[in-house]
Design an enzyme around this catalytic site. Structure first.
Site, PDB file in Angstrom:
ATOM      1  N   GLU A  23      -2.674 -14.081  -5.080  1.00  0.00           N
ATOM      2  CA  GLU A  23      -3.466 -14.521  -6.233  1.00  0.00           C
ATOM      3  C   GLU A  23      -4.085 -13.279  -6.863  1.00  0.00           C
ATOM      4  O   GLU A  23      -4.730 -12.492  -6.177  1.00  0.00           O
ATOM      5  CB  GLU A  23      -4.573 -15.478  -5.777  1.00  0.00           C
ATOM      6  N   ALA A  30       0.827  -1.206   0.000  1.00  0.00           N
ATOM      7  CA  ALA A  30       0.000   0.000   0.000  1.00  0.00           C
ATOM      8  C   ALA A  30       0.864   1.259   0.000  1.00  0.00           C
ATOM      9  O   ALA A  30       0.589   2.220  -0.736  1.00  0.00           O
ATOM     10  CB  ALA A  30      -0.930   0.005   1.213  1.00  0.00           C
ATOM     11  N   VAL A  84       8.400   3.976  13.364  1.00  0.00           N
ATOM     12  CA  VAL A  84       7.436   4.991  13.776  1.00  0.00           C
ATOM     13  C   VAL A  84       6.703   4.469  15.010  1.00  0.00           C
ATOM     14  O   VAL A  84       6.052   3.417  14.958  1.00  0.00           O
ATOM     15  CB  VAL A  84       6.448   5.315  12.642  1.00  0.00           C
ATOM     16  N   THR A 121      -6.174  -8.628  -0.281  1.00  0.00           N
ATOM     17  CA  THR A 121      -5.827  -8.665  -1.695  1.00  0.00           C
ATOM     18  C   THR A 121      -4.798  -7.584  -1.985  1.00  0.00           C
ATOM     19  O   THR A 121      -4.745  -6.551  -1.303  1.00  0.00           O
ATOM     20  CB  THR A 121      -7.056  -8.428  -2.595  1.00  0.00           C
ATOM     21  N   GLU A 128      10.844   2.831   7.189  1.00  0.00           N
ATOM     22  CA  GLU A 128      10.714   1.375   7.344  1.00  0.00           C
ATOM     23  C   GLU A 128      11.537   0.902   8.541  1.00  0.00           C
ATOM     24  O   GLU A 128      12.750   1.155   8.608  1.00  0.00           O
ATOM     25  CB  GLU A 128      11.180   0.673   6.073  1.00  0.00           C
ATOM     26  N   TYR A 178     -16.941 -10.508  -0.276  1.00  0.00           N
ATOM     27  CA  TYR A 178     -16.183 -11.383  -1.178  1.00  0.00           C
ATOM     28  C   TYR A 178     -17.095 -11.993  -2.245  1.00  0.00           C
ATOM     29  O   TYR A 178     -16.743 -12.046  -3.430  1.00  0.00           O
ATOM     30  CB  TYR A 178     -15.496 -12.491  -0.382  1.00  0.00           C
ATOM     31  N   SER A 194      -4.898  -3.104  -0.993  1.00  0.00           N
ATOM     32  CA  SER A 194      -3.775  -2.297  -0.520  1.00  0.00           C
ATOM     33  C   SER A 194      -3.466  -1.166  -1.493  1.00  0.00           C
ATOM     34  O   SER A 194      -3.316  -0.004  -1.101  1.00  0.00           O
ATOM     35  CB  SER A 194      -2.534  -3.171  -0.327  1.00  0.00           C
TER      36      SER A 194
END
Length: 591
Positions: A82, A33, A250, A508, A56, A201, A512
């Site tokens: 997937e 994301a 963070v 999925t 990060e 879904y 994101s």
């Protein structure tokens, strides 16, 4: 920010947003994301790369989309991804990301050509009795009552499903069917998970119901998700001068909130263990990935179990979200998702075969050569009679560019980590990599007297325990997840699986990346539409086809009905006789 559909805006280049040259961006984490948001900042937001800072805490980008060979441990893939042909945001971005494999083409081109030349489908979806085909044979096995339960869920208003579990909606008519076997193992749903997410879904992928039994609806990358998805995005961003700051954790984001306006004012960080702070102005945009499905995950080895860490760690994604949520009610309720690790965990393991001894058993089940370079299992093979509910898959080999020739990488996972195994007689969470491999080999049909030696000398297995991997499926209500850009937010947005956006489904890659695009487009007021979620749920053709597929091809006229229902159906069919509606129903074999 607004949604659009069709190709009128799909390839348009937006004008440069007003004032973007005076803005900076700070992005928490480096998962999919975050990387998507950064890509949209430079591509459509046209922000200077040197003004974009990715913070990060680890030493590698990618978040949950990992894939790495660790020295003295082996290959580790915590999960897999997937893809679907209607991941509108994903393909919108990847058409602009250059391939790191083939010069002059995009990641989308590479992916499209691969899956056109080598379409995905499974030749064995499930096994029983130690490696024998379970012969689910593409059938859902739903009774009429079970099919009606699914249709009822499909049409229940979202508001009526808040905080409800799947067990509140379905009974054994569904839970004992092949449909539930396919569904729960493909998407990692448990019976106690959210009925709302189950419904979302169903609606999101209604166009793929027919491809559920054999995975022909799916598409996969050439290599593992890290090398095929994350690295091209990182290289693209580095080409624009985007700043990656590793070893920066963070610990909190401070806000100034009132009834009409919310402003992020400071980011508290640990830089290589030392406390620091980043002051913020209205021109400093903050993109926050909160929570985390792989938080607290722990790796074992061939000879050691993976620890089950249930105590939330200070400075982790959940700790960060709790500190943020305490500052304003619109920032969500993390405790709904991270309070019951016994209901949100599962385990995976990466098996590397070291010689040819295991391969004949794999070929017998998947009916393909693992070293053909093409599709192998075509998705997971579920061991239907496994007490762990074990599933395994072999994607295209090699899965890593540096993978030794003749070695095959297998990914497996189990939903029931607390149940004793069928051969090892221990819960998966207490097993070493070797013992997990032994349980798997047992279900492949390897003779019992060869299993331990084969697991010890013909494979290296690395297990991973993930206490919160299914956290986003826990029963919830609207407001438990913060909006991507909360009402009144001036300079911040939430990203990832625990942010709220309309109609799309969590767990999925698309979800994101969609949150990243929506966040950037909203905060920079980008004058281009975000592609709306594919509208198959509003397409009568998809609805008709899915209804027939769910009933294994049985027509509506074959359904078990009462006398009044039969009379009503007969009258309805009489009224549409000779019309286009009758033609449509016949074309999709409803009647």
């Amino acid at each position: 920010m607004y949604y659009s559909s069709g190709n009128y805006e799909a390839f348009a280049r937006p004008k440069k947003p007003e004032g973007v040259d005076s803005k900076s961006a700070y992005l928490v984490g480096s998962g999919l994301a975050t990387l998507a948001a950064a890509c949209y900042l430079v591509r459509d937001g046209q922000m200077k790369g040197e003004n974009i800072h990715i913070l990060e805490k680890g030493d590698l980008p990618g978040g949950a989309c990992d894939g790495y060979k660790f020295e003295n441990l082996g290959y580790v893939m915590r999960g897999g991804r997937e893809m679907d042909n209607h991941f509108e945001v994903m393909w919108d971005l990847f058409r602009s990301i250059p391939s790191i494999e083939t010069e002059g083409v995009s990641v989308l081109d590479e992916y499209y050509w691969l899956n056109k030349a080598d379409p995905n489908y499974s030749l064995c979806r499930a096994t029983v009795n130690r490696g024998q085909d379970a012969h689910t044979d593409g059938k859902f096995g739903l009774s009429d009552k079970g099919a009606k339960e699914i249709l009822k869920l499909f049409f229940t208003p979202n508001e009526d499903l808040q905080n409800k579990r799947i067990t509140d909606i379905f009974d054994d008519e569904v839970f004992q069917s092949n449909f539930w076997l396919y569904w729960r193992t493909m998407f990692a749903f448990e019976n106690w998970h959210s009925a709302l997410e189950m419904k979302l879904y169903l609606q999101r992928y209604i166009h793929h119901i027919g491809g559920l039994p054999d995975f022909k609806a799916l598409r996969f990358t050439r290599y593992n998700q890290y090398e095929s998805m994350i690295l091209p995005m990182v290289k693209y961003l580095e080409g624009f001068g985007v700043q990656f700051h590793y070893g920066v954790q963070v610990t909190n984001v401070q806000f100034d909130c009132n009834k009409t306006r919310k402003l992020a004012t400071r980011i508290d960080v640990l830089r290589n263990g030392k406390a620091d702070a980043i002051p913020l102005t209205e021109n400093d945009l903050v993109f926050i990935t909160h929570g985390g499905c792989v938080e607290n995950s722990a790796t074992g080895s061939q000879d050691k179990p993976a620890p089950f860490h249930t105590q939330l760690r200070p400075g982790g994604g959940w700790d960060l979200w709790k500190k943020i949520a305490a500052q304003d009610p619109s920032f969500g309720h993390p405790e709904k998702f991270c309070s019951t690790p016994e209901q949100t965990n599962w385990m995976s393991a990466t098996v590397e075969t070291l010689d040819e001894r295991i391969l004949p058993y794999l070929k017998k089940i998947c009916k393909r050569d693992p070293f053909s370079g093409g599709v192998v299992t075509g998705g997971i093979v579920t061991v239907k009679d496994s007490s762990w509910l074990l599933s395994w898959t072999i994607n295209r080999q090699p899965q890593f560019r540096d993978q030794p020739k003749g070695h095959c990488l297998v990914w497996l996972y189990s939903l029931f980590t607390d149940k004793p195994g069928d051969f090892v007689k221990k819960p998966m969470r207490d097993c070493t990599g070797k013992e997990i491999c032994m349980e798997w080999l047992y279900h492949l049909g390897v003779p019992a007297d060869q299993i331990e030696d084969m697991a010890a000398h013909s494979a290296n297995t690395v297990p991973v325990m993930m206490p919160y991997i299914d956290a986003f499926f826990m029963p919830r209500a609207y407001g438990d997840r913060p909006a991507v850009v909360p009402q009144g937010a001036v300079n911040f947005a939430f990203l990832g699986q625990f942010a709220e956006t309309a109609r799309d489904t969590i767990f999925t890659t698309e979800y994101s990346m969609r949150t990243g695009m929506e966040a950037v487009y909203t905060l920079l007021n980008v004058d281009r539409g975000v592609p709306e979620v594919w509208g198959s749920v509003f397409d009568l053709r998809c609805l008709l086809e899915a209804t027939v597929k769910l009933r294994d091809g049985k027509k509506a006229t074959d359904m078990e009905l009462g006398w009044l229902e039969r009379m009503a159906l007969k009258m309805a069919l009489g009224k549409i006789q000779g019309t286009d509606l009758e033609k449509l129903l016949k074309a999709y074999e409803v009647i």
